[in-house]
Design a protein around this motif. Structure first.
Motif, PDB file in Angstrom:
ATOM      1  N   ASP B  52       0.817  -1.222   0.000  1.00  0.00           N
ATOM      2  CA  ASP B  52       0.000   0.000   0.000  1.00  0.00           C
ATOM      3  C   ASP B  52       0.850   1.272   0.000  1.00  0.00           C
ATOM      4  OD1 ASP B  52       1.078  -0.176   2.502  1.00  0.00           O
ATOM      5  OD2 ASP B  52      -0.804   0.087   3.595  1.00  0.00           O
ATOM      6  N   GLY B  53       2.189   1.121  -0.049  1.00  0.00           N
ATOM      7  CA  GLY B  53       3.059   2.288  -0.116  1.00  0.00           C
ATOM      8  C   GLY B  53       3.504   2.832   1.228  1.00  0.00           C
ATOM      9  N   LEU B  54       2.987   2.248   2.316  1.00  0.00           N
ATOM     10  CA  LEU B  54       3.461   2.664   3.635  1.00  0.00           C
ATOM     11  C   LEU B  54       4.813   2.006   3.905  1.00  0.00           C
ATOM     12  CD1 LEU B  54       2.761   4.268   6.256  1.00  0.00           C
ATOM     13  CD2 LEU B  54       1.946   2.116   7.216  1.00  0.00           C
ATOM     14  N   GLY B  55       5.765   2.771   4.360  1.00  0.00           N
ATOM     15  CA  GLY B  55       7.088   2.238   4.643  1.00  0.00           C
ATOM     16  C   GLY B  55       7.587   2.642   6.010  1.00  0.00           C
ATOM     17  N   ILE B  56       8.374   1.769   6.617  1.00  0.00           N
ATOM     18  CA  ILE B  56       9.067   2.095   7.861  1.00  0.00           C
ATOM     19  C   ILE B  56      10.546   1.822   7.652  1.00  0.00           C
ATOM     20  CG2 ILE B  56       9.319   1.623  10.334  1.00  0.00           C
ATOM     21  CD1 ILE B  56       6.467   0.605  10.412  1.00  0.00           C
ATOM     22  N   THR B  57      11.367   2.816   7.924  1.00  0.00           N
ATOM     23  CA  THR B  57      12.819   2.637   7.928  1.00  0.00           C
ATOM     24  C   THR B  57      13.330   3.061   9.296  1.00  0.00           C
ATOM     25  OG1 THR B  57      13.046   3.027   5.558  1.00  0.00           O
ATOM     26  CG2 THR B  57      15.008   3.367   6.897  1.00  0.00           C
ATOM     27  N   VAL B  58      14.069   2.182   9.939  1.00  0.00           N
ATOM     28  CA  VAL B  58      14.702   2.535  11.205  1.00  0.00           C
ATOM     29  C   VAL B  58      16.208   2.459  11.007  1.00  0.00           C
ATOM     30  CG1 VAL B  58      14.766   2.148  13.689  1.00  0.00           C
ATOM     31  CG2 VAL B  58      12.779   1.381  12.379  1.00  0.00           C
ATOM     32  N   SER B  59      16.890   3.580  11.234  1.00  0.00           N
ATOM     33  CA  SER B  59      18.357   3.556  11.189  1.00  0.00           C
ATOM     34  C   SER B  59      18.883   3.700  12.609  1.00  0.00           C
ATOM     35  CB  SER B  59      18.905   4.651  10.274  1.00  0.00           C
ATOM     36  OG  SER B  59      18.504   5.929  10.719  1.00  0.00           O
ATOM     37  N   TYR B  60      20.027   3.071  12.846  1.00  0.00           N
ATOM     38  CA  TYR B  60      20.605   3.008  14.191  1.00  0.00           C
ATOM     39  C   TYR B  60      21.982   3.644  14.165  1.00  0.00           C
ATOM     40  CZ  TYR B  60      16.981  -0.597  14.306  1.00  0.00           C
ATOM     41  OH  TYR B  60      15.783  -1.271  14.194  1.00  0.00           O
ATOM     42  N   TRP B  61      22.229   4.488  15.165  1.00  0.00           N
ATOM     43  CA  TRP B  61      23.452   5.303  15.229  1.00  0.00           C
ATOM     44  C   TRP B  61      24.081   5.200  16.607  1.00  0.00           C
ATOM     45  CZ3 TRP B  61      24.716   7.616  10.616  1.00  0.00           C
ATOM     46  CH2 TRP B  61      23.707   7.599   9.636  1.00  0.00           C
ATOM     47  N   THR B  62      25.407   5.321  16.643  1.00  0.00           N
ATOM     48  CA  THR B  62      26.095   5.157  17.936  1.00  0.00           C
ATOM     49  C   THR B  62      25.761   6.282  18.912  1.00  0.00           C
ATOM     50  OG1 THR B  62      28.019   6.283  17.006  1.00  0.00           O
ATOM     51  CG2 THR B  62      28.069   3.875  17.022  1.00  0.00           C
ATOM     52  N   ASP B  63      25.423   7.456  18.390  1.00  0.00           N
ATOM     53  CA  ASP B  63      25.171   8.596  19.269  1.00  0.00           C
ATOM     54  C   ASP B  63      24.361   9.655  18.516  1.00  0.00           C
ATOM     55  OD1 ASP B  63      27.248  10.622  18.045  1.00  0.00           O
ATOM     56  OD2 ASP B  63      28.270   8.705  18.252  1.00  0.00           O
ATOM     57  N   GLU B  64      23.837  10.568  19.295  1.00  0.00           N
ATOM     58  CA  GLU B  64      22.978  11.642  18.788  1.00  0.00           C
ATOM     59  C   GLU B  64      23.710  12.524  17.765  1.00  0.00           C
ATOM     60  OE1 GLU B  64      19.762  12.164  19.647  1.00  0.00           O
ATOM     61  OE2 GLU B  64      19.549  14.170  18.802  1.00  0.00           O
ATOM     62  N   ALA B  65      24.988  12.811  18.022  1.00  0.00           N
ATOM     63  CA  ALA B  65      25.742  13.679  17.110  1.00  0.00           C
ATOM     64  C   ALA B  65      25.821  13.054  15.715  1.00  0.00           C
ATOM     65  CB  ALA B  65      27.145  13.941  17.665  1.00  0.00           C
ATOM     66  N   SER B  66      26.014  11.743  15.641  1.00  0.00           N
ATOM     67  CA  SER B  66      26.076  11.059  14.341  1.00  0.00           C
ATOM     68  C   SER B  66      24.726  11.106  13.636  1.00  0.00           C
ATOM     69  CB  SER B  66      26.496   9.600  14.525  1.00  0.00           C
ATOM     70  OG  SER B  66      27.756   9.528  15.143  1.00  0.00           O
ATOM     71  N   ALA B  67      23.655  10.881  14.391  1.00  0.00           N
ATOM     72  CA  ALA B  67      22.316  10.932  13.792  1.00  0.00           C
ATOM     73  C   ALA B  67      22.025  12.328  13.248  1.00  0.00           C
ATOM     74  CB  ALA B  67      21.266  10.524  14.830  1.00  0.00           C
ATOM     75  N   LYS B  68      22.424  13.347  13.986  1.00  0.00           N
ATOM     76  CA  LYS B  68      22.194  14.725  13.546  1.00  0.00           C
ATOM     77  C   LYS B  68      23.063  15.079  12.342  1.00  0.00           C
ATOM     78  CE  LYS B  68      20.218  17.043  17.516  1.00  0.00           C
ATOM     79  NZ  LYS B  68      20.431  17.828  18.737  1.00  0.00           N
ATOM     80  N   ALA B  69      24.299  14.580  12.346  1.00  0.00           N
ATOM     81  CA  ALA B  69      25.184  14.846  11.202  1.00  0.00           C
ATOM     82  C   ALA B  69      24.597  14.250   9.925  1.00  0.00           C
ATOM     83  CB  ALA B  69      26.580  14.293  11.475  1.00  0.00           C
TER      84      ALA B  69
END
Lengths: 107, 107
Positions: B52-69
Motif C-alpha cells: 500500500d506504499g506505507l514504509g518504515i525505515t529505522v536507522s541506528y546510530w552510535t550517538d545523537e551527534a552522528s544521527a544529527k550529522a
C-alpha cells in the motif's frame, strides 16, 4: 502517524516471517492489535510487512511501565511462544525512549 | 537484525509514498542507503515497504551527534526536499534512545 511527546516509549519489532501458518498468523496478529489498543498507556502503532516477509512494527506507549505490562500480558506471552515455534525465523526487539519527534503532511 | 547497545540512537521514519516518480524514488533510496552506511556512527538499518506504499525505515546510530550529522548531510537534505515535493504524502520521524534490546534466531 503523529508527533509524539518526548519520553514516549517506542517498541521496535523487526521480524522475518517463515512461510508457515499464514492463516493462524493473520488471526493472531489481528487479535494482538485489537488487544494492544485496549491497554493502559497505548498510544499508537505503525506496522508494515514487505513481500519478502520482513516486517517492522513499532508500538508507542506513554511510559515504560505500560510497555512492560503489555510485554507481560498473558495472551501476548502465549502468542510470542507461537511466534518462536511457527511464524518467525528471527527477530529483533528494541525499546527506545523518544527524544525528538516530527510530523509532516503534504499541504 | 541484531542486539543493540544501550544508548544507541534509533531514527524511526514512517512514510506514505505517493504514486509519483517510482524510478526517481528508487534511485534516491538506493543512493541514500549507500551514503548512510558510510557515515560516522552508522550501525545498521531496517527498512520495509508494504504493497500500500506505507514504509518504515529505522536507522541506528552510535550517538545523537552522528544521527544529527546524517540529518544535516547536504545530499540527504536535498533528497528530503524531493521527498516532500514528490514522493511522500505524509511522514513521521521519531528519534529515540535505546534502553533495552533483544535478538532471537530460530535455533
Amino acid at each position: 502517524m503523529a508527533q509524539l511527546p518526548r519520553g514516549t516509549i517506542s517498541v521496535i519489532f523487526v521480524a522475518q516471517r517463515t512461510d508457515a501458518d499464514a492463516a493462524g498468523y493473520a488471526r493472531a496478529a489481528a487479535m494482538m492489535e485489537a488487544l494492544a489498543v485496549q491497554q493502559k498507556g497505548y498510544i499508537a502503532m505503525d506496522s508494515v510487512r514487505g513481500s519478502d516477509g520482513l516486517g517492522i512494527t513499532v508500538s508507542y506507549w506513554t511510559d515504560e511501565a505500560s510497555a512492560k505490562a503489555w510485554r507481560d500480558h498473558p495472551e501476548h506471552t502465549a502468542v510470542r511462544d507461537s511466534g518462536r515455534d511457527l511464524w518467525y525465523s528471527d527477530y529483533s526487539l528494541h525499546v527506545a525512549e523518544v527524544t525528538r519527534s516530527y510530523d509532516w503532511e503534504k499541504p
